[in-house]
Write a protein that holds these residues in place. Structure first.
Motif, PDB file in Angstrom:
ATOM      1  N   PRO A  72       0.794  -1.239   0.000  1.00 31.40           N
ATOM      2  CA  PRO A  72       0.000   0.000   0.000  1.00 31.40           C
ATOM      3  C   PRO A  72       0.822   1.284   0.000  1.00 31.40           C
ATOM      4  O   PRO A  72       0.322   2.335  -0.408  1.00 31.40           O
ATOM      5  N   PHE A  73       2.085   1.225   0.449  1.00 33.04           N
ATOM      6  CA  PHE A  73       2.906   2.423   0.498  1.00 33.04           C
ATOM      7  C   PHE A  73       3.894   2.519  -0.665  1.00 33.04           C
ATOM      8  O   PHE A  73       4.738   3.421  -0.680  1.00 33.04           O
ATOM      9  N   GLU A  75       3.992   3.897  -3.537  1.00 36.95           N
ATOM     10  CA  GLU A  75       3.228   4.840  -4.354  1.00 36.95           C
ATOM     11  C   GLU A  75       3.878   5.113  -5.706  1.00 36.95           C
ATOM     12  O   GLU A  75       3.185   5.377  -6.689  1.00 36.95           O
ATOM     13  N   GLY A  99      -7.394  -1.357   4.648  1.00 39.84           N
ATOM     14  CA  GLY A  99      -6.600  -0.854   5.764  1.00 39.84           C
ATOM     15  C   GLY A  99      -7.196  -1.282   7.092  1.00 39.84           C
ATOM     16  O   GLY A  99      -8.316  -1.792   7.171  1.00 39.84           O
ATOM     17  N   LYS A 191       2.825   1.604   9.870  1.00 37.97           N
ATOM     18  CA  LYS A 191       2.074   2.079   8.713  1.00 37.97           C
ATOM     19  C   LYS A 191       0.766   1.305   8.607  1.00 37.97           C
ATOM     20  O   LYS A 191       0.671   0.161   9.062  1.00 37.97           O
ATOM     21  N   ASP A 192      -0.235   1.917   7.985  1.00 43.22           N
ATOM     22  CA  ASP A 192      -1.521   1.249   7.796  1.00 43.22           C
ATOM     23  C   ASP A 192      -1.411   0.250   6.639  1.00 43.22           C
ATOM     24  O   ASP A 192      -1.997   0.437   5.575  1.00 43.22           O
ATOM     25  N   SER A 193      -0.669  -0.824   6.888  1.00 42.22           N
ATOM     26  CA  SER A 193      -0.445  -1.819   5.846  1.00 42.22           C
ATOM     27  C   SER A 193      -1.664  -2.697   5.622  1.00 42.22           C
ATOM     28  O   SER A 193      -1.877  -3.214   4.527  1.00 42.22           O
ATOM     29  N   ARG A 216      -0.999   7.099   7.721  1.00 43.81           N
ATOM     30  CA  ARG A 216      -2.017   6.914   6.674  1.00 43.81           C
ATOM     31  C   ARG A 216      -1.384   6.478   5.356  1.00 43.81           C
ATOM     32  O   ARG A 216      -0.252   6.829   5.040  1.00 43.81           O
ATOM     33  N   ARG A 217      -2.161   5.753   4.568  1.00 45.58           N
ATOM     34  CA  ARG A 217      -1.700   5.357   3.241  1.00 45.58           C
ATOM     35  C   ARG A 217      -1.628   6.562   2.313  1.00 45.58           C
ATOM     36  O   ARG A 217      -2.486   7.456   2.372  1.00 45.58           O
TER      37      ARG A 217
END
Length: 239
Positions: A72-73, A75, A99, A191-193, A216-217
């Motif tokens: 998710p991170f 980007e 999430g 992290k919001d993995s 947050r993502r």
């Protein structure tokens, strides 16, 4: 052929499910982990050279569809995939696990990014369990008054916080082991993995009443999205 981007558990599960249905798959890993868990089927490791390089790869290898199953991170590759798919008119699916959601007993402090997480820490505790990945550690390096228990898969590069202990480990993590670690700290950073593989620390933090700083993502380009591997399999089969 289907191109699957990412080394996540969902990416591996999708490759296995599609291979079982005799769909030809190539999985692309970033190469940032020294000993990655490899999926079944064909695998390539390394970057593409930006969106233009990825678009060229899609054309030259006659890719029928792309599934972005990256973390998710991650980007940058997400943005590159969206641009390359647009350039080549290749169907693109984002496979993104949901999430995490805070419950009534959770003491969560949301952060916009790692720098924001670092700003919040001095008011939450002196001993920090840092589980946000090795690449973001410089964001915490200036916090000389805090002690960090840093967990990551591979050894990190400096700069690191002055006062720290390094723990190299790979999930999934069990509740009992996470409790032993969280007993040593005041606050958790993550992290919001999403997903269950690393959620045991959140369960323990809830039980112990300890604060958690949750990053947050980052935003991702708008595209078709699936939350589960079976949904992604159906999307591919209908292509």
């Amino acid at each position: 052929m289907i191109l699957i981007l990412g080394g996540t558990g969902e990416a591996r599960q999708l490759a296995e499910a599609l291979e079982a249905r005799e769909v030809r798959v190539v999985s692309s890993l970033a190469g940032r982990v020294a000993r990655p868990r490899l999926p079944v089927g064909e695998v390539r490791v390394g970057g593409f050279g930006g969106p233009d390089g990825l678009a060229r790869y899609l054309r030259e290898n006659h890719i029928d569809a792309v599934v972005d199953a990256t973390h998710p991170f991650a980007e940058r590759i997400g943005a590159n995939a969206a641009k390359a798919a647009e350039l080549t008119q290749t169907p693109l699916l984002r496979l993104a696990r949901p999430g995490w959601q805070a419950g009534p007993r959770d003491v969560w402090h949301w952060a916009d990014d790692l720098a924001d997480a670092a700003r919040q820490l001095p008011g939450l505790g002196k001993r920090v369990f840092l589980t946000s990945g090795r690449q973001g550690l410089p964001a915490f390096a200036h916090l000389d008054d805090l002690w960090f228990l840093i967990r990551c898969v591979d050894p990190p590069e400096p700069p690191l916080p002055r006062h720290h202990e390094l723990l190299l480990a790979r999930g999934p993590y069990e509740v009992a082991a996470e409790r032993a670690l969280l007993d040593r700290v005041d606050v958790l950073v993550t992290k919001d993995s999403g997903g269950a593989q690393t959620s045991a620390k959140l369960t323990v933090a809830r039980e112990l009443g300890k604060p958690v700083v949750v990053v947050r993502r980052p935003p991702r380009p708008a595209t078709e999205t699936a939350e589960t591997v079976p949904e992604a399999v159906e999307w591919v089969l209908h292509r």
